[in-house]
Motif scaffolding. Sequence first.
Motif, PDB file in Angstrom:
ATOM      1  N   GLY A  93       0.001  -6.180  -4.184  1.00  0.00           N
ATOM      2  CA  GLY A  93      -0.411  -6.280  -5.638  1.00  0.00           C
ATOM      3  C   GLY A  93      -2.092  -5.965  -5.677  1.00  0.00           C
ATOM      4  O   GLY A  93      -2.661  -6.511  -6.588  1.00  0.00           O
ATOM      5  N   ARG A 160       3.430 -12.562  -1.433  1.00  0.00           N
ATOM      6  CA  ARG A 160       3.923 -11.794  -2.666  1.00  0.00           C
ATOM      7  C   ARG A 160       5.234 -11.620  -2.856  1.00  0.00           C
ATOM      8  O   ARG A 160       5.803 -11.744  -3.759  1.00  0.00           O
ATOM      9  CB  ARG A 160       2.959 -10.689  -3.030  1.00  0.00           C
ATOM     10  CG  ARG A 160       3.237 -10.316  -4.369  1.00  0.00           C
ATOM     11  CD  ARG A 160       2.110  -9.136  -4.833  1.00  0.00           C
ATOM     12  NE  ARG A 160       2.301  -8.868  -6.082  1.00  0.00           N
ATOM     13  CZ  ARG A 160       2.814  -7.754  -6.662  1.00  0.00           C
ATOM     14  NH1 ARG A 160       3.500  -7.031  -5.631  1.00  0.00           N
ATOM     15  NH2 ARG A 160       3.044  -7.274  -7.761  1.00  0.00           N
ATOM     16  N   GLN A 163       7.319 -14.581  -3.602  1.00  0.00           N
ATOM     17  CA  GLN A 163       6.827 -15.037  -5.029  1.00  0.00           C
ATOM     18  C   GLN A 163       7.907 -14.392  -5.798  1.00  0.00           C
ATOM     19  O   GLN A 163       8.525 -14.966  -6.597  1.00  0.00           O
ATOM     20  CB  GLN A 163       5.594 -15.141  -5.272  1.00  0.00           C
ATOM     21  CG  GLN A 163       4.633 -15.987  -4.623  1.00  0.00           C
ATOM     22  CD  GLN A 163       3.159 -15.736  -5.033  1.00  0.00           C
ATOM     23  OE1 GLN A 163       2.948 -14.850  -5.768  1.00  0.00           O
ATOM     24  NE2 GLN A 163       2.485 -16.601  -4.862  1.00  0.00           N
ATOM     25  N   ILE A 164       7.972 -12.859  -5.672  1.00  0.00           N
ATOM     26  CA  ILE A 164       8.964 -12.076  -6.358  1.00  0.00           C
ATOM     27  C   ILE A 164      10.376 -12.470  -6.019  1.00  0.00           C
ATOM     28  O   ILE A 164      11.195 -12.627  -7.274  1.00  0.00           O
ATOM     29  CB  ILE A 164       8.591 -10.580  -5.863  1.00  0.00           C
ATOM     30  CG1 ILE A 164       7.319 -10.164  -6.559  1.00  0.00           C
ATOM     31  CG2 ILE A 164       9.633  -9.686  -6.579  1.00  0.00           C
ATOM     32  CD1 ILE A 164       6.977  -8.656  -6.367  1.00  0.00           C
ATOM     33  N   GLU A 199       4.452 -12.578 -10.712  1.00  0.00           N
ATOM     34  CA  GLU A 199       4.277 -11.289 -10.065  1.00  0.00           C
ATOM     35  C   GLU A 199       5.234 -10.467 -10.278  1.00  0.00           C
ATOM     36  O   GLU A 199       5.121  -9.409 -10.948  1.00  0.00           O
ATOM     37  CB  GLU A 199       4.238 -11.618  -8.597  1.00  0.00           C
ATOM     38  CG  GLU A 199       3.342 -12.489  -7.902  1.00  0.00           C
ATOM     39  CD  GLU A 199       1.646 -11.871  -8.028  1.00  0.00           C
ATOM     40  OE1 GLU A 199       1.951 -10.738  -8.236  1.00  0.00           O
ATOM     41  OE2 GLU A 199       0.868 -12.532  -7.806  1.00  0.00           O
ATOM     42  N   GLY A 202       4.533  -9.120 -13.988  1.00  0.00           N
ATOM     43  CA  GLY A 202       3.475  -8.275 -13.993  1.00  0.00           C
ATOM     44  C   GLY A 202       3.875  -6.622 -13.345  1.00  0.00           C
ATOM     45  O   GLY A 202       3.724  -5.784 -13.926  1.00  0.00           O
ATOM     46  N   GLU A 203       4.900  -6.783 -12.387  1.00  0.00           N
ATOM     47  CA  GLU A 203       5.436  -5.614 -12.031  1.00  0.00           C
ATOM     48  C   GLU A 203       6.352  -4.879 -13.264  1.00  0.00           C
ATOM     49  O   GLU A 203       6.232  -3.808 -13.337  1.00  0.00           O
ATOM     50  CB  GLU A 203       6.462  -5.797 -11.056  1.00  0.00           C
ATOM     51  CG  GLU A 203       5.480  -6.038  -9.534  1.00  0.00           C
ATOM     52  CD  GLU A 203       5.013  -4.732  -9.086  1.00  0.00           C
ATOM     53  OE1 GLU A 203       5.137  -3.892  -9.504  1.00  0.00           O
ATOM     54  OE2 GLU A 203       3.898  -4.877  -8.500  1.00  0.00           O
ATOM     55  N   THR A 228       7.667  -2.734  -4.642  1.00  0.00           N
ATOM     56  CA  THR A 228       8.198  -3.978  -3.684  1.00  0.00           C
ATOM     57  C   THR A 228       8.693  -3.576  -2.571  1.00  0.00           C
ATOM     58  O   THR A 228       8.410  -4.216  -1.654  1.00  0.00           O
ATOM     59  CB  THR A 228       8.871  -4.746  -4.860  1.00  0.00           C
ATOM     60  OG1 THR A 228      10.093  -3.792  -5.075  1.00  0.00           O
ATOM     61  CG2 THR A 228       8.214  -4.749  -6.192  1.00  0.00           C
TER      62      THR A 228
END
Length: 308
Positions: A93, A160, A163-164, A199, A202-203, A228
């Motif tokens: 990111g 990240r 987290q996703i 996250e 945001g995507e 991703t």
Amino acid sequence: MNVDLGWLGALCGLVAALGLALVWQRLPARRTPSLADCIEPYVAQAPRPSKYLGPSDARGGRAGTMVLRRIGSIVDSVLGGSASVNRRLERAGSRSSLEDFRAEQALYGCIAALAATLWVSMRVAAGNQSPLTAVLLVLIAAGGGVVLRDQLLTRAAEKRDRQILAEFPAVAELLALAVTAGEGAAAALERVARLSKGELAGELSRCLIDARAGASLPEALQGLADRTGLASLARFVDGIVVALERGTPLADVMRAQAQDARDAAKQELIELGGRRELAMMVPVVFLVLPVTILFAVWPGLAALRLTM
């Protein structure tokens, strides 16, 4: 004790010579504008802002930034792997470009080389280090700084991704509820992106921005899966894209995908618990069990000593 300061003086002279060379290179009389600099004010979409109205540190840091970018280009030509770096930057990111990342690698390498230079200079001055070994240590330190920045990027991308994956089941459930309530795919994505934080939200917002910029919703969703690179998220996107292209009921697809996301999260928790269970066996076998055996055997040994 006789201390040979010859190598230290030579190093200081080399640093001073490099500084004078940089100053001589950046003199206004030696700076000739390139063709791109000459025609850029006439072809740019917006007028260029005055450099005197910008931040005070922008003018002072421009020369250093250009030097770091040049060193970064050398690092890029030596290491290669630009596609892998761009991929990890997207996964992390980060808004930095490849040139910015290579400049950061050059900065890490220069800092590590400077620290190693100071250390080996003191050892050479004391006569405890040979000059050839000192040069090798400085080069190894510079390479270690470059590799350290690359490893930090990899860890940021992996963090990240975790987290996703942690946010994915809840977001999939929210999307299924929004579609079941009667909203379309784009409206459901917009609602979830507006109400959620994280996250993955945001995507989703970036996906909606791509869709508003002219791309179709399936193309924007496919771009989300490509950025991703997560298998579960790619399956979720593929299910939505197939439902949109073939006209199948989107609510049923969303519910099925949300159930698959929950099952995948449960399976991951079970696998994580199995790995942690094996890790817990180490202190049990090597710490708790010997102490337990000692407490069980020691009274008997003490009694035998008393009887003897």
